[in-house]
Design a protein around this motif. Structure first.
Motif, PDB file in Angstrom:
ATOM      1  N   MET A   1       0.839  -1.199   0.000  1.00  0.00           N
ATOM      2  CA  MET A   1       0.000   0.000   0.000  1.00  0.00           C
ATOM      3  C   MET A   1       0.874   1.250   0.000  1.00  0.00           C
ATOM      4  SD  MET A   1      -2.927  -0.976   2.814  1.00  0.00           S
ATOM      5  CE  MET A   1      -3.980   0.381   2.330  1.00  0.00           C
ATOM      6  N   ASN A   2       0.465   2.273  -0.733  1.00  0.00           N
ATOM      7  CA  ASN A   2       1.202   3.522  -0.671  1.00  0.00           C
ATOM      8  C   ASN A   2       0.675   4.378   0.477  1.00  0.00           C
ATOM      9  OD1 ASN A   2      -1.071   5.094  -1.590  1.00  0.00           O
ATOM     10  ND2 ASN A   2      -0.578   4.512  -3.697  1.00  0.00           N
ATOM     11  N   ILE A   3       1.350   5.488   0.740  1.00  0.00           N
ATOM     12  CA  ILE A   3       1.004   6.280   1.907  1.00  0.00           C
ATOM     13  C   ILE A   3      -0.385   6.902   1.771  1.00  0.00           C
ATOM     14  CG2 ILE A   3       2.197   8.309   0.993  1.00  0.00           C
ATOM     15  CD1 ILE A   3       1.820   7.256   4.719  1.00  0.00           C
ATOM     16  N   ILE A   4      -0.802   7.261   0.563  1.00  0.00           N
ATOM     17  CA  ILE A   4      -2.135   7.839   0.377  1.00  0.00           C
ATOM     18  C   ILE A   4      -3.201   6.820   0.756  1.00  0.00           C
ATOM     19  CG2 ILE A   4      -3.763   8.839  -1.272  1.00  0.00           C
ATOM     20  CD1 ILE A   4      -1.396  10.636  -0.664  1.00  0.00           C
ATOM     21  N   GLU A   5      -3.044   5.595   0.304  1.00  0.00           N
ATOM     22  CA  GLU A   5      -4.010   4.544   0.650  1.00  0.00           C
ATOM     23  C   GLU A   5      -4.073   4.329   2.149  1.00  0.00           C
ATOM     24  OE1 GLU A   5      -3.781   1.643  -3.268  1.00  0.00           O
ATOM     25  OE2 GLU A   5      -2.171   1.557  -1.791  1.00  0.00           O
ATOM     26  N   LEU A   6      -2.927   4.368   2.808  1.00  0.00           N
ATOM     27  CA  LEU A   6      -2.899   4.169   4.255  1.00  0.00           C
ATOM     28  C   LEU A   6      -3.625   5.277   4.997  1.00  0.00           C
ATOM     29  CD1 LEU A   6       0.798   2.972   4.729  1.00  0.00           C
ATOM     30  CD2 LEU A   6      -1.267   1.599   5.045  1.00  0.00           C
ATOM     31  N   LEU A   7      -3.583   6.481   4.473  1.00  0.00           N
ATOM     32  CA  LEU A   7      -4.222   7.616   5.138  1.00  0.00           C
ATOM     33  C   LEU A   7      -5.743   7.587   5.019  1.00  0.00           C
ATOM     34  CD1 LEU A   7      -1.818  10.476   3.984  1.00  0.00           C
ATOM     35  CD2 LEU A   7      -1.945   9.483   6.275  1.00  0.00           C
ATOM     36  N   THR A   8      -6.263   6.831   4.068  1.00  0.00           N
ATOM     37  CA  THR A   8      -7.693   6.906   3.759  1.00  0.00           C
ATOM     38  C   THR A   8      -8.512   5.739   4.296  1.00  0.00           C
ATOM     39  OG1 THR A   8      -7.282   5.867   1.607  1.00  0.00           O
ATOM     40  CG2 THR A   8      -7.297   8.278   1.681  1.00  0.00           C
ATOM     41  N   ILE A   9      -7.959   4.964   5.233  1.00  0.00           N
ATOM     42  CA  ILE A   9      -8.720   3.890   5.870  1.00  0.00           C
ATOM     43  C   ILE A   9      -8.602   4.010   7.384  1.00  0.00           C
ATOM     44  CG2 ILE A   9      -8.599   2.287   3.932  1.00  0.00           C
ATOM     45  CD1 ILE A   9      -6.277   0.902   5.251  1.00  0.00           C
ATOM     46  N   ASN A  10      -9.591   3.498   8.099  1.00  0.00           N
ATOM     47  CA  ASN A  10      -9.583   3.602   9.550  1.00  0.00           C
ATOM     48  C   ASN A  10      -8.800   2.455  10.187  1.00  0.00           C
ATOM     49  OD1 ASN A  10     -11.312   1.311   9.731  1.00  0.00           O
ATOM     50  ND2 ASN A  10     -13.148   2.600   9.627  1.00  0.00           N
ATOM     51  N   LEU A  92      -4.289  14.621   9.486  1.00  0.00           N
ATOM     52  CA  LEU A  92      -3.981  13.877   8.268  1.00  0.00           C
ATOM     53  C   LEU A  92      -3.756  12.401   8.578  1.00  0.00           C
ATOM     54  CD1 LEU A  92      -3.354  13.926   5.216  1.00  0.00           C
ATOM     55  CD2 LEU A  92      -1.027  14.640   5.795  1.00  0.00           C
ATOM     56  N   GLY A  93      -3.061  12.116   9.683  1.00  0.00           N
ATOM     57  CA  GLY A  93      -2.882  10.733  10.121  1.00  0.00           C
ATOM     58  C   GLY A  93      -1.488  10.178   9.986  1.00  0.00           C
ATOM     59  N   GLY A  94      -0.568  10.943   9.414  1.00  0.00           N
ATOM     60  CA  GLY A  94       0.800  10.446   9.295  1.00  0.00           C
ATOM     61  C   GLY A  94       1.491  10.328  10.635  1.00  0.00           C
ATOM     62  N   ILE A 197      14.064   3.360  21.352  1.00  0.00           N
ATOM     63  CA  ILE A 197      14.334   4.634  20.678  1.00  0.00           C
ATOM     64  C   ILE A 197      13.188   4.850  19.700  1.00  0.00           C
ATOM     65  CG2 ILE A 197      15.656   3.735  18.712  1.00  0.00           C
ATOM     66  CD1 ILE A 197      17.703   6.002  19.281  1.00  0.00           C
ATOM     67  N   ASN A 198      12.857   6.105  19.411  1.00  0.00           N
ATOM     68  CA  ASN A 198      11.732   6.407  18.531  1.00  0.00           C
ATOM     69  C   ASN A 198      12.205   7.355  17.437  1.00  0.00           C
ATOM     70  OD1 ASN A 198       9.098   6.464  17.575  1.00  0.00           O
ATOM     71  ND2 ASN A 198       8.441   8.066  19.011  1.00  0.00           N
ATOM     72  N   LEU A 199      12.038   6.970  16.195  1.00  0.00           N
ATOM     73  CA  LEU A 199      12.631   7.678  15.064  1.00  0.00           C
ATOM     74  C   LEU A 199      11.635   8.578  14.335  1.00  0.00           C
ATOM     75  CD1 LEU A 199      14.623   4.712  13.460  1.00  0.00           C
ATOM     76  CD2 LEU A 199      15.451   6.383  15.146  1.00  0.00           C
ATOM     77  N   SER A 200      12.136   9.709  13.846  1.00  0.00           N
ATOM     78  CA  SER A 200      11.343  10.582  12.982  1.00  0.00           C
ATOM     79  C   SER A 200      10.905   9.838  11.726  1.00  0.00           C
ATOM     80  CB  SER A 200      12.176  11.786  12.553  1.00  0.00           C
ATOM     81  OG  SER A 200      12.350  12.702  13.599  1.00  0.00           O
ATOM     82  N   VAL A 201       9.659  10.083  11.344  1.00  0.00           N
ATOM     83  CA  VAL A 201       9.147   9.435  10.132  1.00  0.00           C
ATOM     84  C   VAL A 201       8.511  10.433   9.176  1.00  0.00           C
ATOM     85  CG1 VAL A 201       8.884   7.143  11.136  1.00  0.00           C
ATOM     86  CG2 VAL A 201       7.019   8.809  11.371  1.00  0.00           C
ATOM     87  N   GLY A 202       8.786  11.745   9.363  1.00  0.00           N
ATOM     88  CA  GLY A 202       8.436  12.701   8.334  1.00  0.00           C
ATOM     89  C   GLY A 202       7.151  13.476   8.493  1.00  0.00           C
ATOM     90  N   TYR A 203       6.512  13.439   9.661  1.00  0.00           N
ATOM     91  CA  TYR A 203       5.294  14.227   9.826  1.00  0.00           C
ATOM     92  C   TYR A 203       5.563  15.457  10.696  1.00  0.00           C
ATOM     93  CZ  TYR A 203       4.855  11.882  14.385  1.00  0.00           C
ATOM     94  OH  TYR A 203       5.078  11.400  15.647  1.00  0.00           O
ATOM     95  N   TYR A 204       4.675  16.444  10.587  1.00  0.00           N
ATOM     96  CA  TYR A 204       4.797  17.701  11.328  1.00  0.00           C
ATOM     97  C   TYR A 204       3.402  18.164  11.750  1.00  0.00           C
ATOM     98  CZ  TYR A 204       9.371  17.714   9.069  1.00  0.00           C
ATOM     99  OH  TYR A 204      10.629  17.364   8.631  1.00  0.00           O
ATOM    100  N   ASN A 205       3.321  18.917  12.853  1.00  0.00           N
ATOM    101  CA  ASN A 205       2.042  19.456  13.346  1.00  0.00           C
ATOM    102  C   ASN A 205       1.002  18.354  13.543  1.00  0.00           C
ATOM    103  OD1 ASN A 205       3.003  22.202  13.172  1.00  0.00           O
ATOM    104  ND2 ASN A 205       2.686  22.063  10.949  1.00  0.00           N
TER     105      ASN A 205
END
Length: 344
Positions: A1-10, A92-94, A197-205
């Motif tokens: 699944m791409n990231i857009i698909e992941l964002l659009t399901i519960n 957004l859900g990221g 340890i917890n890594l950054s994965v590219g989301y903000y706000n």
């Protein structure tokens, strides 16, 4: 699944999708599905491996009315994703935690010898990861969360290992202080004393309608984890500075000293902090927040009125900071949908 698909399901839909995806990799992984707890994936014929942690719920799942983003709710501008101005979604859900899920699934597709935990209900106190503790093996070398904002942060929670941190610092990550995530939740309960340890994965706000995702930053962490297999599977990374406040949880923390210094006894060692040590007080705040989130809303709300949260330490700076964090976590959970019955 791409990231857009992941964002659009519960959360529920995502759990089903992940089961379908990883069923295709049973030749390489063993898989455990636990309703309301999550999914544990472990590599076959591997003696040691880190547990890569992500969670399936977003605050869109927890708030009412529930509003999962549709494709029409998402702006795509190069490698940046955001919600449209008229989107009814809370976020957004990221940042909770579809960027982390995306990275974990890509690592599975690459058949890397890591273990993976996909947990339910992190946003309401780490309910899923707490429930899944009993299904973890003794082979885990570290808990690695994929649930941190930004592009280059490696967050710590008091369950630290300097060598593990150095591995990521050499790759451009910077140390940061975290509040709560499934990786820290598990590190605090796992009997083998393994660091997290917890890594950054590219989301903000995160947790706001202004949330954005930088897919370049997300893929940077994916690429780095692909390159770290030998290091992360070589040996356990054990906790070096186990939280000095651990004994407080069993009401075994003691106070000594005068007006100028605070001394704490825990785990066999004596510690000293000055009253004006803002860094130490910040750590107490974070620990109060962590503890409430770990226990979940119902237990923490009840505990707020017990003697160990209004007793002899009520005027001390460290305790005021701890309690502020504890109360803030309760408020955060109260603003979401919290579980009526905690999982055992």
């Amino acid at each position: 699944m791409n990231i857009i698909e992941l964002l659009t399901i519960n959360q529920s839909e995502l759990g089903t999708k992940i089961k379908e995806i990883i069923n295709d990799y049973r030749d390489f992984y063993s898989i455990i599905f636990i309703d309301n707890g999550g999914i544990i994936v472990t590599p076959k014929k591997c003696e040691k491996y880190p547990l890569i942690c992500s969670h399936l719920d977003t605050i869109n799942d927890q708030r009412k009315p529930k509003e999962t983003p549709k494709i029409s709710d998402i702006n795509i501008q190069g490698d940046y994703l955001s919600l449209t101005n008229n989107s009814p979604c809370s976020c957004l859900g990221g940042g909770d935690d579809r960027c982390g899920v995306y990275i974990a699934l890509e690592l599975i597709k690459a058949r890397l010898p890591y273990a993976f935990g996909f947990f339910y209900d992190e946003e309401i106190g780490g309910v899923g990861s707490k429930y899944m503790l009993q299904y973890l093996t003794d082979n885990i070398t570290a808990f690695i969360g994929l649930d941190r904002r930004g592009a280059d942060q490696a967050a710590i929670y008091g369950y630290d290992n300097s060598e593990l941190m150095a591995l990521f610092e050499r790759r451009g990550y910077f140390k940061a202080k975290g509040s709560f995530t499934d990786a820290s939740n598990l590190a605090g309960m796992y009997s083998k004393g393994v660091a997290c340890i917890n890594l950054s994965v590219g989301y903000y706000n995160e947790h706001t309608p202004k949330e954005t995702i930088n897919t370049t930053a997300m893929n940077r962490t994916l690429t780095i984890l692909k390159d770290m297999v030998d290091e992360l599977t070589s040996k356990p990374f054990l906790i070096e500075n186990f939280m000095i406040y651990n004994e407080f949880y069993q009401s075994k923390l003691y106070y000594y000293g005068d007006d100028d210094d605070l001394y704490y006894y825990g785990n066999g060692d004596l510690y000293n902090y000055g009253d004006d040590d803002s860094e130490a007080l910040e750590e107490w705040y974070i620990e109060g927040y962590n503890k409430a989130m770990e226990q979940g809303y119902e237990i923490s709300k009840d505990e707020l009125y017990e003697e160990n949260l209004k007793g002899i330490y009520s005027s001390e700076a460290w305790y005021i900071s701890y309690l502020a964090g504890f109360k803030d976590a309760i408020d955060d959970m109260e603003n979401l949908k919290y579980p009526k019955k905690a999982l055992a």
